[in-house]
Design a protein around this motif. Structure first.
Motif, mmCIF file in Angstrom:
data_model
loop_
_atom_site.group_PDB
_atom_site.id
_atom_site.type_symbol
_atom_site.label_atom_id
_atom_site.label_comp_id
_atom_site.label_asym_id
_atom_site.label_seq_id
_atom_site.Cartn_x
_atom_site.Cartn_y
_atom_site.Cartn_z
ATOM 1 N N ASN A 121 51.232 23.589 36.510
ATOM 2 C CA ASN A 121 52.654 23.312 36.775
ATOM 3 C C ASN A 121 53.261 24.323 37.746
ATOM 4 O O ASN A 121 54.352 24.838 37.516
ATOM 5 C CB ASN A 121 53.457 23.289 35.471
ATOM 6 C CG ASN A 121 53.096 22.112 34.604
ATOM 7 O OD1 ASN A 121 52.660 21.077 35.100
ATOM 8 N ND2 ASN A 121 53.258 22.265 33.307
ATOM 9 N N ASN A 122 52.537 24.616 38.810
ATOM 10 C CA ASN A 122 52.988 25.539 39.857
ATOM 11 C C ASN A 122 53.191 26.971 39.374
ATOM 12 O O ASN A 122 53.901 27.742 40.010
ATOM 13 C CB ASN A 122 54.247 25.018 40.551
ATOM 14 C CG ASN A 122 53.967 23.735 41.299
ATOM 15 O OD1 ASN A 122 52.902 23.589 41.897
ATOM 16 N ND2 ASN A 122 54.891 22.808 41.244
ATOM 17 N N VAL A 123 52.594 27.319 38.267
ATOM 18 C CA VAL A 123 52.598 28.694 37.786
ATOM 19 C C VAL A 123 51.163 29.207 37.872
ATOM 20 O O VAL A 123 50.229 28.545 37.413
ATOM 21 C CB VAL A 123 53.123 28.814 36.340
ATOM 22 C CG1 VAL A 123 53.090 30.256 35.871
ATOM 23 C CG2 VAL A 123 54.523 28.235 36.230
ATOM 24 N N VAL A 124 50.996 30.376 38.469
ATOM 25 C CA VAL A 124 49.670 30.992 38.597
ATOM 26 C C VAL A 124 49.600 32.174 37.639
ATOM 27 O O VAL A 124 50.456 33.070 37.669
ATOM 28 C CB VAL A 124 49.405 31.466 40.044
ATOM 29 C CG1 VAL A 124 48.010 32.073 40.150
ATOM 30 C CG2 VAL A 124 49.562 30.303 41.023
ATOM 31 N N TYR A 125 48.597 32.143 36.798
ATOM 32 C CA TYR A 125 48.346 33.215 35.840
ATOM 33 C C TYR A 125 47.123 33.982 36.334
ATOM 34 O O TYR A 125 46.012 33.451 36.308
ATOM 35 C CB TYR A 125 48.094 32.645 34.440
ATOM 36 C CG TYR A 125 49.242 31.810 33.936
ATOM 37 C CD1 TYR A 125 50.279 32.405 33.219
ATOM 38 C CD2 TYR A 125 49.310 30.442 34.193
ATOM 39 C CE1 TYR A 125 51.350 31.647 32.764
ATOM 40 C CE2 TYR A 125 50.378 29.682 33.741
ATOM 41 C CZ TYR A 125 51.386 30.283 33.027
ATOM 42 O OH TYR A 125 52.453 29.533 32.581
ATOM 43 N N VAL A 126 47.341 35.199 36.826
ATOM 44 C CA VAL A 126 46.255 36.014 37.362
ATOM 45 C C VAL A 126 45.730 36.920 36.257
ATOM 46 O O VAL A 126 46.503 37.653 35.623
ATOM 47 C CB VAL A 126 46.735 36.859 38.559
ATOM 48 C CG1 VAL A 126 45.581 37.692 39.121
ATOM 49 C CG2 VAL A 126 47.330 35.972 39.654
ATOM 50 N N SER A 127 44.428 36.855 36.029
ATOM 51 C CA SER A 127 43.794 37.708 35.027
ATOM 52 C C SER A 127 43.973 39.176 35.378
ATOM 53 O O SER A 127 44.325 39.518 36.512
ATOM 54 C CB SER A 127 42.295 37.393 34.956
ATOM 55 O OG SER A 127 42.084 36.084 34.489
ATOM 56 N N GLY A 128 43.688 40.040 34.436
ATOM 57 C CA GLY A 128 43.740 41.464 34.704
ATOM 58 C C GLY A 128 42.750 41.814 35.812
ATOM 59 O O GLY A 128 41.566 41.519 35.710
ATOM 60 N N ILE A 129 43.262 42.418 36.872
ATOM 61 C CA ILE A 129 42.446 42.755 38.037
ATOM 62 C C ILE A 129 42.248 44.267 38.083
ATOM 63 O O ILE A 129 43.203 45.034 37.962
ATOM 64 C CB ILE A 129 43.124 42.267 39.335
ATOM 65 C CG1 ILE A 129 43.367 40.748 39.287
ATOM 66 C CG2 ILE A 129 42.313 42.671 40.565
ATOM 67 C CD1 ILE A 129 42.105 39.895 39.209
ATOM 68 N N LEU A 130 41.009 44.663 38.269
ATOM 69 C CA LEU A 130 40.657 46.076 38.433
ATOM 70 C C LEU A 130 40.145 46.289 39.848
ATOM 71 O O LEU A 130 39.861 45.336 40.565
ATOM 72 C CB LEU A 130 39.583 46.470 37.414
ATOM 73 C CG LEU A 130 40.063 46.397 35.965
ATOM 74 C CD1 LEU A 130 39.299 45.335 35.227
ATOM 75 C CD2 LEU A 130 39.930 47.732 35.297
ATOM 76 N N LYS A 187 35.957 49.729 32.280
ATOM 77 C CA LYS A 187 35.026 50.704 32.866
ATOM 78 C C LYS A 187 35.740 52.054 32.937
ATOM 79 O O LYS A 187 36.893 52.122 33.360
ATOM 80 C CB LYS A 187 34.578 50.256 34.258
ATOM 81 C CG LYS A 187 33.646 49.043 34.213
ATOM 82 C CD LYS A 187 32.904 48.891 35.506
ATOM 83 C CE LYS A 187 31.901 47.749 35.387
ATOM 84 N NZ LYS A 187 31.043 47.652 36.566
ATOM 85 N N PRO A 188 35.077 53.131 32.546
ATOM 86 C CA PRO A 188 35.755 54.424 32.483
ATOM 87 C C PRO A 188 36.280 54.933 33.825
ATOM 88 O O PRO A 188 37.230 55.709 33.866
ATOM 89 C CB PRO A 188 34.701 55.368 31.913
ATOM 90 C CG PRO A 188 33.421 54.637 31.897
ATOM 91 C CD PRO A 188 33.701 53.191 32.077
ATOM 92 N N GLU A 189 35.709 54.491 34.941
ATOM 93 C CA GLU A 189 36.173 54.930 36.261
ATOM 94 C C GLU A 189 37.428 54.191 36.705
ATOM 95 O O GLU A 189 38.086 54.588 37.668
ATOM 96 C CB GLU A 189 35.084 54.720 37.322
ATOM 97 C CG GLU A 189 33.773 55.406 37.019
ATOM 98 C CD GLU A 189 32.829 54.526 36.200
ATOM 99 O OE1 GLU A 189 33.184 53.372 35.870
ATOM 100 O OE2 GLU A 189 31.740 55.016 35.869
ATOM 101 N N ALA A 190 37.754 53.095 36.042
ATOM 102 C CA ALA A 190 38.939 52.305 36.393
ATOM 103 C C ALA A 190 40.184 53.032 35.901
ATOM 104 O O ALA A 190 40.244 53.497 34.765
ATOM 105 C CB ALA A 190 38.862 50.919 35.771
#
Length: 126
Positions: A25-34, A113-116
């Motif tokens: 419905n024209n909504v974009v749900y972006v996952s958690g990005i690292l 990830k620990p470096e993130a």
């Protein structure tokens, strides 16, 4: 409600059972990005500002693939590993959202990830 998977070309395979984003419905749900490279290795180790820039550029690309821009973002979920990085993350974040900033929250957490140092998930109306 039909939904569409948003999978930009060159996106690394997810580390778990999820996709980079979905659109409904024209909504974009972006996952958690690292700050990952194409092989899911953390880039810019030790540099919260550079990781934040990488994450926001990745989100920008995902939204473009879904027909949107960062101006369409209405909400961001920000996760940081250490509050000591809060100022650096905010400085870069302000460059990407200079006007009409989206709502957001920011919490300190352990990341996959620990470096993130930072992870951002977004919601955009396109």
């Amino acid at each position: 409600m039909p939904k569409e998977i948003v999978l930009p070309e060159g996106t690394p395979p997810p580390l778990a059972p999820y996709v980079p984003a979905t659109k409904a419905n024209n909504v974009v749900y972006v996952s958690g990005i690292l700050a990952f490279d194409e092989h899911n290795n953390v880039v810019h180790i030790g540099d919260a500002a550079a990781q934040t820039r990488h994450v926001l550029e990745t989100i920008k690309g995902i939204l473009a693939n879904a027909g949107g821009t960062l101006k369409d973002v209405t909400f961001n979920h920000i996760f940081l590993r250490d509050w000591a990085d809060y100022a650096a993350i905010n400085q870069v974040y302000a460059e990407y959202f200079p006007d009409e900033r989206p709502a957001r929250y920011c919490v300190q957490v352990g990341l996959v990830k620990p470096e993130a140092l930072v992870e951002i998930a977004s919601i955009a109306h396109v």
